[in-house]
Design a protein around this motif. Sequence first.
Motif, PDB file in Angstrom:
ATOM      1  N   ASN A 178       1.035  -4.215   7.634  1.00 25.05           N
ATOM      2  CA  ASN A 178       1.801  -4.381   6.382  1.00 25.05           C
ATOM      3  C   ASN A 178       3.215  -3.790   6.508  1.00 25.05           C
ATOM      4  O   ASN A 178       3.386  -2.669   6.980  1.00 25.05           O
ATOM      5  CB  ASN A 178       1.041  -3.701   5.244  1.00 25.05           C
ATOM      6  N   PRO A 179       4.227  -4.550   6.092  1.00 22.26           N
ATOM      7  CA  PRO A 179       5.614  -4.078   6.219  1.00 22.26           C
ATOM      8  C   PRO A 179       5.875  -2.721   5.551  1.00 22.26           C
ATOM      9  O   PRO A 179       6.690  -1.938   6.048  1.00 22.26           O
ATOM     10  CB  PRO A 179       6.433  -5.167   5.528  1.00 22.26           C
ATOM     11  N   SER A 180       5.194  -2.437   4.452  1.00 22.29           N
ATOM     12  CA  SER A 180       5.458  -1.154   3.787  1.00 22.29           C
ATOM     13  C   SER A 180       5.048   0.018   4.675  1.00 22.29           C
ATOM     14  O   SER A 180       5.592   1.115   4.563  1.00 22.29           O
ATOM     15  CB  SER A 180       4.755  -1.095   2.425  1.00 22.29           C
ATOM     16  N   LEU A 192       6.973   3.450   5.860  1.00 20.16           N
ATOM     17  CA  LEU A 192       6.342   4.777   5.891  1.00 20.16           C
ATOM     18  C   LEU A 192       6.678   5.481   7.210  1.00 20.16           C
ATOM     19  O   LEU A 192       7.118   6.637   7.220  1.00 20.16           O
ATOM     20  CB  LEU A 192       4.829   4.644   5.729  1.00 20.16           C
ATOM     21  N   GLN A 193       6.499   4.775   8.306  1.00 15.59           N
ATOM     22  CA  GLN A 193       6.760   5.386   9.619  1.00 15.59           C
ATOM     23  C   GLN A 193       8.210   5.802   9.772  1.00 15.59           C
ATOM     24  O   GLN A 193       8.511   6.813  10.394  1.00 15.59           O
ATOM     25  CB  GLN A 193       6.377   4.414  10.736  1.00 15.59           C
ATOM     26  N   PRO A 211       0.810  -1.223   0.000  1.00 10.59           N
ATOM     27  CA  PRO A 211       0.000   0.000   0.000  1.00 10.59           C
ATOM     28  C   PRO A 211       0.845   1.277   0.000  1.00 10.59           C
ATOM     29  O   PRO A 211       0.450   2.278  -0.596  1.00 10.59           O
ATOM     30  CB  PRO A 211      -0.821  -0.093   1.284  1.00 10.59           C
ATOM     31  N   PHE A 212       1.999   1.239   0.660  1.00  8.20           N
ATOM     32  CA  PHE A 212       2.903   2.386   0.610  1.00  8.20           C
ATOM     33  C   PHE A 212       3.970   2.065  -0.429  1.00  8.20           C
ATOM     34  O   PHE A 212       5.006   1.481  -0.137  1.00  8.20           O
ATOM     35  CB  PHE A 212       3.538   2.642   1.984  1.00  8.20           C
ATOM     36  N   SER A 213       3.686   2.441  -1.662  1.00  5.79           N
ATOM     37  CA  SER A 213       4.569   2.094  -2.765  1.00  5.79           C
ATOM     38  C   SER A 213       5.737   3.077  -2.832  1.00  5.79           C
ATOM     39  O   SER A 213       5.533   4.283  -2.960  1.00  5.79           O
ATOM     40  CB  SER A 213       3.753   2.123  -4.056  1.00  5.79           C
TER      41      SER A 213
END
Length: 249
Positions: free
Chosen positions: A208-210, A214-215, A169-171
């Motif tokens: 999710n790992p992505s 992001l964080q 989701p965080f591409s």
Amino acid sequence: VVIIILGVVLGVSLRPNTDELKQTFTDRCKAFKEYDCEKIWDVFVQAFVGKDPCNVPMEAYNPLIDAAPFKPACNRMMFWSKTKNVVHDFTDKRDCYVTLEDTLLGSVMDGLNWCGKEGSQEIFTTGCPGWTDCEKNPVRSFWNRASAAFADVACGDVSAMLNGSIATPFSPSSIFATIELVRFNSTRVKSLNVVLVTQKTEVTDCTNPSLKDLQKELDQGIKYKCTEVSESRIEACGADPQIPCGGCW
Ligand code: C8R
């Protein structure tokens, strides 16, 4: 000469592409009454006309951003990645959030294609380089520059709708990751609330790992929150004005 005069008399345009793009631009621009659309068009054209369509840097649009600057909408700004339709289905119906497409430049350029050519004053709307054909194409550079300016004015509690139906989701290559998130500044932005849009066949969740990545990339002074919200919940909230904005998720 005779043909040109005949053409003008008959109202046949010599630059059908330019005329069509300009018409769409000004029609959409007119909805924003406080702006001089003719002037903004001229500034827009300067960014790419007469240039190699693979060599238009995002900075070429600086004068355009200056001509139609973004106003901060603290606590109401909505960013997104891979959720364009859900976001706008919602924001079109409810006045809860402001996306880039709700601003003059975002709404005017949404869905359009344009480029110029070296040694020509013409504007093209077909045959332009695609998003990934070359990085510095006029359309991609526009969205990069506009997104940067929009993120620069982000303030208060900021939201981002990400797609929970895809593996990442965080591409990392998205505009949201490369341009916007890295510009959120903790002196202005208090928190980032990720709205992870899920469907019946849920692919991922807030673990999710992505989203860990992001964080890591988020300015440390900014609080982070993630909420899983089903697409049907978002649609229901869009359809029911009785539900307060803060009660949607
Ligand atoms: N933003 C980026 N791209 C935008 C856009 C916009 O507001 N509006 C449109 N129409 N587009 P994506 P992302 C087009 O991969 O890369 C801002 C562009 O032509 O799903 O993370 C906005 O503020 C481009 O091809 O998302 C938002 O927060 C796609 O839509 C992010 O950047 C971008 O699709 C979204 O960019």
